[in-house]
Structure formats: structure tokens, C-alpha cells
Design an enzyme around this catalytic site. Structure first.
Site, PDB file in Angstrom:
ATOM      1  N   GLU A  64       0.843  -1.191   0.000  1.00 21.64           N
ATOM      2  CA  GLU A  64       0.000   0.000   0.000  1.00 21.64           C
ATOM      3  C   GLU A  64       0.886   1.252   0.000  1.00 21.64           C
ATOM      4  O   GLU A  64       1.893   1.316   0.700  1.00 21.64           O
ATOM      5  CB  GLU A  64      -0.899   0.017   1.245  1.00 21.64           C
ATOM      6  CG  GLU A  64      -1.816   1.230   1.301  1.00 21.64           C
ATOM      7  CD  GLU A  64      -2.653   1.309   2.569  1.00 21.64           C
ATOM      8  OE1 GLU A  64      -3.717   1.934   2.530  1.00 21.64           O
ATOM      9  OE2 GLU A  64      -2.231   0.732   3.605  1.00 21.64           O
ATOM     10  N   LYS A 138      -9.810   2.267  -2.515  1.00 23.12           N
ATOM     11  CA  LYS A 138     -10.044   1.812  -1.145  1.00 23.12           C
ATOM     12  C   LYS A 138     -11.446   2.197  -0.686  1.00 23.12           C
ATOM     13  O   LYS A 138     -11.808   3.372  -0.673  1.00 23.12           O
ATOM     14  CB  LYS A 138      -8.976   2.429  -0.231  1.00 23.12           C
ATOM     15  CG  LYS A 138      -8.936   1.880   1.193  1.00 23.12           C
ATOM     16  CD  LYS A 138      -7.738   2.476   1.919  1.00 23.12           C
ATOM     17  CE  LYS A 138      -7.519   1.892   3.298  1.00 23.12           C
ATOM     18  NZ  LYS A 138      -6.292   2.433   3.929  1.00 23.12           N
ATOM     19  N   CYS A 179      -5.749  -2.614   2.672  1.00 22.48           N
ATOM     20  CA  CYS A 179      -5.519  -2.402   4.097  1.00 22.48           C
ATOM     21  C   CYS A 179      -6.791  -2.490   4.940  1.00 22.48           C
ATOM     22  O   CYS A 179      -7.269  -3.580   5.232  1.00 22.48           O
ATOM     23  CB  CYS A 179      -4.780  -1.079   4.312  1.00 22.48           C
ATOM     24  SG  CYS A 179      -3.938  -0.963   5.920  1.00 22.48           S
TER      25      CYS A 179
END
Length: 302
Positions: A64, A138, A179
Site C-alpha cells: 500500500e 479503497k 488495508c
């Protein structure tokens, strides 16, 4: 059993697991150090990809935010216009070129993306022909406050994505999360119901939640959905404003840790064997045991 209606536990009904284009292959997880020098970060990532490919990896995963420091101040400075490509997005231009030259699939970690007046935390997937085949923004932003430990409000600078991302590649059907997305089991369940063989999560857990939850969540997502989970973190930099936990990992469909590393820079090469998926699902037939008469997962976008 017939009255429990397992086929109705997911709406639309779960797709059958597709036959993957390969049964076995090697995956490379490139745990990279990240600096304030963007050109260096791009060149460094390229060398790591090339090294992983030389070791036989057909799928390579990056961390990331690998081209930029992880901070609100850095995101707008390092952000790239991925849709414009070329000079407007040197990071993805490199990924496209190296994927084509080495004939590999790349899950390109994530970078800050600029789209109009908004910034996103975005993962690009490139096929072995170098073409961009998926882009995941994300979905769940990292807005947390643990008193005395860590506070980070990602939504101060970034906009949340709106679309789960699953893509067919030369190495199977892959779901993408970034994440914090790993904490939301519903997203992984949707990927499982869409026939994913593997979920890739580039991530940068921190020194507070990393020791407690990083491996736990990977094993949970793999076990619950009976598929592979691969993660890739930046290497730890104790002097950075945000310190990553590291510990990039590959987990199998029984929740077993197949390969992992510590916190320093490293390249993990490990084998994925898709024949194990059917074996695990036959041994533990969860899809036939769900209680569609009691609960249902609804995939809004399918």
C-alpha cells in the site's frame, strides 16, 4: 438440511468456483522500503518486481502507498492521474511496462490517485500484456483514534471508493482490497460469492494494530471464505511519520500461514495450488451448510 435453503444464503446465489487458467504458480510479495524520493521508489519497485519474476513469480503484489510517504501532506503531492496515464502517472506506466515485458500479472499495491478535485487510495491490476485490467479505490477509509497510541483520519484527504473489485487474470480470479478493507468480512464474502480464488490486500497496518490483528484478519478472511489471501506491506521505517508493521504474508484456504516475513525489506516467493481449494471445500462443505432460512448476504452491485 433441505429446509435450511443454503442456496438462498447469498443473493444473488453464489457463483460456482471457476476453473482457474493455471493449477499452480508462484506469487511474489515485495515488501519495499518507501522514501520521500518518488523516482527512487518507482525504480526500486521495478527492480524488486524484476527480481521476483526472475525467481519464477507469475503474480507479483506491491505494498500500500509504495510511491509516497503515508501522510496527508504527501498524498496530494505524490498523487497521479491514473486514467490519463503516461507522464501523468509514472508509477502505473512503470507497472504496465514491466508487466508486459516480463509477461506477469501485477497487483500494483496502491498509490495516491488524483481524479478531478478528489484523491483516492488506489490499486491498479495489470495483465501479462501490460494492460490495466482493474482499478480498486479503497472502500473503507482508515479513520481511527486509539487514545495514547495512534490517530489517523484518512478521510481528511482521501475519498472512499464505491465499488468492490474482482478481476479475471492469467493466474485466476482475484478480489482486491486495500488495508482497512480487510477488516470488513462482508467484502471478502462478496468476493467469495463471486468466485474468487484469491484476495489480495496491499496494506500498511501500524505498530498498534499490526501485532494484534494483521495475521488474525488474513487467516480469518481466508478461512471464512475458503480461498487464498495474500498481503503486502511496506517495510518498517522507525523514522517515518507512519510506521508500518510489515509482515507480508500468504495464507491458504484452511487459514494456514504458507509464507511470511518480518519487518525489513524482503521478497517472498511462495506457491499457490488451486487444487487445494476444492479439497478444503469438500472436507468442510460450508456452502452447503449455510442457513438461507435465517440470514442472507446481499451483493448490491451484482
Amino acid at each position: 438440511a433441505s429446509s435450511s435453503k443454503p442456496e438462498q444464503a447469498r443473493a444473488p446465489p453464489a457463483l460456482p468456483l471457476p476453473t482457474p487458467p493455471v493449477a499452480k504458480f508462484k506469487v511474489g510479495l515485495c515488501q519495499l522500503s518507501v522514501t520521500a524520493d518518488k523516482e527512487r521508489n518507482i525504480a526500486h519497485a521495478r527492480r524488486a518486481i524484476e527480481e521476483a519474476a526472475e525467481k519464477g513469480a507469475k503474480l507479483i503484489l506491491l505494498p500500500e502507498i509504495w510511491n509516497s510517504p503515508y501522510s496527508h501532506d504527501s498524498f496530494p503531492v505524490y498523487a497521479e492521474d491514473i486514467d490519463a496515464g503516461g507522464d501523468a502517472s509514472p508509477s502505473t506506466a512503470m507497472l504496465s511496462e514491466v508487466a508486459r515485458l516480463l509477461k506477469i500479472t501485477i497487483v500494483g499495491g496502491s498509490i495516491p490517485e488524483r481524479s478531478g478535485d478528489r484523491l483516492y487510495n488506489t490499486c491498479c491490476v495489470f495483465g501479462s500484456d501490460g494492460k490495466l485490467i482493474a482499478k480498486h479505490r479503497k472502500i473503507h477509509l482508515f479513520d481511527i483514534d486509539i487514545p495514547g497510541k495512534i490517530t489517523f483520519i484518512e478521510s481528511k484527504s482521501l475519498t472512499a471508493g464505491e465499488t468492490p473489485t474482482i478481476v479475471d487474470t492469467d493466474v485466476g480470479r482475484i478480489g482486491i482490497g486495500i488495508c482497512y478493507d480487510i477488516r470488513f468480512q462482508e467484502l471478502a464474502m462478496i468476493y467469495g460469492a463471486r468466485g474468487a480464488h484469491l484476495i489480495c490486500y496491499p496494506g500498511a497496518f501500524n505498530m498498534t494494530t499490526g501485532p494484534l490483528h494483521w495475521e488474525l484478519l488474513q487467516r480469518a478472511r481466508a478461512t471464512d471464505n475458503q480461498l487464498y489471501v495474500a498481503t503486502c506491506s511496506p517495510a518498517r521505517d522507525e523514522g517515518a511519520g507512519y510506521v508500518a508493521w510489515g509482515h507480508s504474508t500468504l495464507v491458504g484456504p484452511f487459514g494456514e500461514v504458507l509464507a511470511t516475513t518480518e519487518h525489513a525489506e524482503d521478497i517472498i516467493i511462495a506457491e499457490i495450488d488451486y487444487s487445494i481449494l476444492e479439497l478444503r471445500r469438500t472436507s468442510l462443505p460450508l456452502s452447503k451448510q449455510r442457513r438461507g432460512d435465517l440470514y442472507q448476504l446481499v451483493d448490491i452491485q451484482r
